[in-house]
Scaffold this motif. Sequence first.
Motif, PDB file in Angstrom:
ATOM      1  N   PHE A  36      38.968  43.446  36.565  1.00  0.00           N
ATOM      2  CA  PHE A  36      39.995  43.037  35.606  1.00  0.00           C
ATOM      3  C   PHE A  36      40.679  44.283  35.064  1.00  0.00           C
ATOM      4  O   PHE A  36      40.007  45.206  34.613  1.00  0.00           O
ATOM      5  CB  PHE A  36      39.369  42.257  34.441  1.00  0.00           C
ATOM      6  CG  PHE A  36      38.772  40.946  34.839  1.00  0.00           C
ATOM      7  CD1 PHE A  36      39.536  39.792  34.824  1.00  0.00           C
ATOM      8  CD2 PHE A  36      37.442  40.857  35.223  1.00  0.00           C
ATOM      9  CE1 PHE A  36      38.984  38.574  35.181  1.00  0.00           C
ATOM     10  CE2 PHE A  36      36.882  39.648  35.585  1.00  0.00           C
ATOM     11  CZ  PHE A  36      37.661  38.499  35.561  1.00  0.00           C
ATOM     12  N   LYS A  37      42.011  44.287  35.116  1.00  0.00           N
ATOM     13  CA  LYS A  37      42.788  45.402  34.571  1.00  0.00           C
ATOM     14  C   LYS A  37      43.911  44.828  33.726  1.00  0.00           C
ATOM     15  O   LYS A  37      44.476  43.779  34.052  1.00  0.00           O
ATOM     16  CB  LYS A  37      43.390  46.244  35.697  1.00  0.00           C
ATOM     17  CG  LYS A  37      42.373  47.039  36.454  1.00  0.00           C
ATOM     18  CD  LYS A  37      43.040  47.968  37.432  1.00  0.00           C
ATOM     19  CE  LYS A  37      41.978  48.773  38.160  1.00  0.00           C
ATOM     20  NZ  LYS A  37      42.549  49.586  39.201  1.00  0.00           N
ATOM     21  N   PRO A  38      44.254  45.514  32.650  1.00  0.00           N
ATOM     22  CA  PRO A  38      45.348  45.027  31.806  1.00  0.00           C
ATOM     23  C   PRO A  38      46.676  45.043  32.561  1.00  0.00           C
ATOM     24  O   PRO A  38      46.944  45.959  33.338  1.00  0.00           O
ATOM     25  CB  PRO A  38      45.379  45.991  30.626  1.00  0.00           C
ATOM     26  CG  PRO A  38      44.449  47.091  30.945  1.00  0.00           C
ATOM     27  CD  PRO A  38      43.651  46.728  32.149  1.00  0.00           C
ATOM     28  N   LEU A  39      47.463  44.010  32.347  1.00  0.00           N
ATOM     29  CA  LEU A  39      48.808  43.966  32.924  1.00  0.00           C
ATOM     30  C   LEU A  39      49.725  44.866  32.107  1.00  0.00           C
ATOM     31  O   LEU A  39      49.529  45.045  30.914  1.00  0.00           O
ATOM     32  CB  LEU A  39      49.352  42.533  32.905  1.00  0.00           C
ATOM     33  CG  LEU A  39      48.734  41.576  33.925  1.00  0.00           C
ATOM     34  CD1 LEU A  39      49.239  40.163  33.682  1.00  0.00           C
ATOM     35  CD2 LEU A  39      49.055  42.006  35.348  1.00  0.00           C
ATOM     36  N   GLY A  40      50.727  45.420  32.743  1.00  0.00           N
ATOM     37  CA  GLY A  40      51.704  46.221  32.026  1.00  0.00           C
ATOM     38  C   GLY A  40      51.267  47.642  31.750  1.00  0.00           C
ATOM     39  O   GLY A  40      51.907  48.342  30.983  1.00  0.00           O
ATOM     40  N   GLY A  41      50.168  48.084  32.344  1.00  0.00           N
ATOM     41  CA  GLY A  41      49.742  49.469  32.181  1.00  0.00           C
ATOM     42  C   GLY A  41      49.073  49.788  30.859  1.00  0.00           C
ATOM     43  O   GLY A  41      48.723  50.933  30.609  1.00  0.00           O
ATOM     44  N   LEU A  59      39.317  40.149  43.328  1.00  0.00           N
ATOM     45  CA  LEU A  59      38.015  39.926  43.943  1.00  0.00           C
ATOM     46  C   LEU A  59      37.592  41.236  44.597  1.00  0.00           C
ATOM     47  O   LEU A  59      38.373  41.824  45.370  1.00  0.00           O
ATOM     48  CB  LEU A  59      38.105  38.801  44.973  1.00  0.00           C
ATOM     49  CG  LEU A  59      36.820  38.396  45.671  1.00  0.00           C
ATOM     50  CD1 LEU A  59      35.817  37.824  44.661  1.00  0.00           C
ATOM     51  CD2 LEU A  59      37.123  37.355  46.745  1.00  0.00           C
ATOM     52  N   PHE A  60      36.406  41.721  44.292  1.00  0.00           N
ATOM     53  CA  PHE A  60      35.889  43.001  44.792  1.00  0.00           C
ATOM     54  C   PHE A  60      36.844  44.155  44.496  1.00  0.00           C
ATOM     55  O   PHE A  60      36.857  45.154  45.204  1.00  0.00           O
ATOM     56  CB  PHE A  60      35.605  42.935  46.298  1.00  0.00           C
ATOM     57  CG  PHE A  60      34.601  41.892  46.668  1.00  0.00           C
ATOM     58  CD1 PHE A  60      33.286  41.990  46.237  1.00  0.00           C
ATOM     59  CD2 PHE A  60      34.982  40.785  47.416  1.00  0.00           C
ATOM     60  CE1 PHE A  60      32.361  41.017  46.557  1.00  0.00           C
ATOM     61  CE2 PHE A  60      34.055  39.802  47.737  1.00  0.00           C
ATOM     62  CZ  PHE A  60      32.750  39.915  47.312  1.00  0.00           C
ATOM     63  N   LYS A  61      37.633  44.010  43.451  1.00  0.00           N
ATOM     64  CA  LYS A  61      38.612  45.021  43.022  1.00  0.00           C
ATOM     65  C   LYS A  61      39.645  45.326  44.103  1.00  0.00           C
ATOM     66  O   LYS A  61      40.354  46.310  44.024  1.00  0.00           O
ATOM     67  CB  LYS A  61      37.913  46.306  42.580  1.00  0.00           C
ATOM     68  CG  LYS A  61      37.006  46.119  41.381  1.00  0.00           C
ATOM     69  CD  LYS A  61      36.418  47.442  40.956  1.00  0.00           C
ATOM     70  CE  LYS A  61      35.422  47.258  39.834  1.00  0.00           C
ATOM     71  NZ  LYS A  61      34.793  48.514  39.449  1.00  0.00           N
ATOM     72  N   LEU A  65      43.833  38.153  42.770  1.00  0.00           N
ATOM     73  CA  LEU A  65      43.656  36.731  42.477  1.00  0.00           C
ATOM     74  C   LEU A  65      44.642  36.251  41.417  1.00  0.00           C
ATOM     75  O   LEU A  65      44.532  35.128  40.948  1.00  0.00           O
ATOM     76  CB  LEU A  65      42.220  36.451  42.020  1.00  0.00           C
ATOM     77  CG  LEU A  65      41.130  36.712  43.055  1.00  0.00           C
ATOM     78  CD1 LEU A  65      39.755  36.479  42.437  1.00  0.00           C
ATOM     79  CD2 LEU A  65      41.323  35.849  44.289  1.00  0.00           C
ATOM     80  N   GLY A  66      45.572  37.103  41.025  1.00  0.00           N
ATOM     81  CA  GLY A  66      46.583  36.709  40.050  1.00  0.00           C
ATOM     82  C   GLY A  66      46.237  37.167  38.648  1.00  0.00           C
ATOM     83  O   GLY A  66      45.427  38.063  38.434  1.00  0.00           O
ATOM     84  N   SER A  67      46.867  36.512  37.699  1.00  0.00           N
ATOM     85  CA  SER A  67      46.687  36.904  36.303  1.00  0.00           C
ATOM     86  C   SER A  67      45.630  36.037  35.623  1.00  0.00           C
ATOM     87  O   SER A  67      45.318  34.940  36.077  1.00  0.00           O
ATOM     88  CB  SER A  67      48.014  36.777  35.551  1.00  0.00           C
ATOM     89  OG  SER A  67      48.407  35.425  35.509  1.00  0.00           O
ATOM     90  N   HIS A  68      45.101  36.564  34.537  1.00  0.00           N
ATOM     91  CA  HIS A  68      44.132  35.833  33.715  1.00  0.00           C
ATOM     92  C   HIS A  68      44.288  36.349  32.286  1.00  0.00           C
ATOM     93  O   HIS A  68      44.110  37.541  32.043  1.00  0.00           O
ATOM     94  CB  HIS A  68      42.705  36.057  34.216  1.00  0.00           C
ATOM     95  CG  HIS A  68      41.694  35.183  33.547  1.00  0.00           C
ATOM     96  ND1 HIS A  68      41.487  33.885  33.937  1.00  0.00           N
ATOM     97  CD2 HIS A  68      40.869  35.412  32.514  1.00  0.00           C
ATOM     98  CE1 HIS A  68      40.548  33.347  33.161  1.00  0.00           C
ATOM     99  NE2 HIS A  68      40.159  34.261  32.292  1.00  0.00           N
ATOM    100  N   THR A  69      44.652  35.477  31.376  1.00  0.00           N
ATOM    101  CA  THR A  69      44.836  35.882  29.984  1.00  0.00           C
ATOM    102  C   THR A  69      43.656  35.402  29.153  1.00  0.00           C
ATOM    103  O   THR A  69      43.309  34.219  29.185  1.00  0.00           O
ATOM    104  CB  THR A  69      46.150  35.324  29.408  1.00  0.00           C
ATOM    105  OG1 THR A  69      47.231  35.845  30.177  1.00  0.00           O
ATOM    106  CG2 THR A  69      46.329  35.719  27.950  1.00  0.00           C
ATOM    107  N   ILE A  70      43.048  36.335  28.428  1.00  0.00           N
ATOM    108  CA  ILE A  70      41.948  36.016  27.519  1.00  0.00           C
ATOM    109  C   ILE A  70      42.493  36.103  26.104  1.00  0.00           C
ATOM    110  O   ILE A  70      42.928  37.162  25.666  1.00  0.00           O
ATOM    111  CB  ILE A  70      40.777  37.001  27.679  1.00  0.00           C
ATOM    112  CG1 ILE A  70      40.259  37.009  29.104  1.00  0.00           C
ATOM    113  CG2 ILE A  70      39.652  36.651  26.699  1.00  0.00           C
ATOM    114  CD1 ILE A  70      39.179  38.050  29.362  1.00  0.00           C
TER     115      ILE A  70
END
Length: 151
Positions: A36-41, A59-61, A65-70
């Motif tokens: 998981f990496k933040p979108l937008g840098g 998946l496996f870095k 797999l697209g975006s995911h907002t927490i």
Amino acid sequence: MIISMKSNLPISPDVLWNHLKSPLTFQKVASPLMGFKPLGGDRLPEQWSTRAYPLRMDLFKLIPLGSHTISFLSIDDRSRVLSTDESGTIIKTWRHTMAVHAGSSGTTAVFQDELHFSNGLLTWPTYIGVYLFFVYRHARMRQLIRSGRLN
């Protein structure tokens, strides 16, 4: 659909709670299976706060797999309960609650993970993947604690 999992872990409840509030722990526990990496840098903070975090999920870095907002709804230090409302490309509705309680000895922690999710026609296939991911996360957390990388 609901998935609930509980693990007794050889770590102080307060120490585990402090780790659960950390994006670094989130990344360690998911890795190397999920990245998981933040979108937008942007960079993730040292501790989560009650706001939304848009992330890129891999998946496996390697496989996007697209975006995911927490979106953190609450982080309650007194009761050691954290709850989120999440959504993204793979899963449409995801309400996650994590809680830490003292184990019977007082020196161990009980980690409780509960997820309510819905994914339309894909809910049942998603259940299998999410359940396996939860099993992985709990085992990974135990491994990190025993190796001293989460104490």
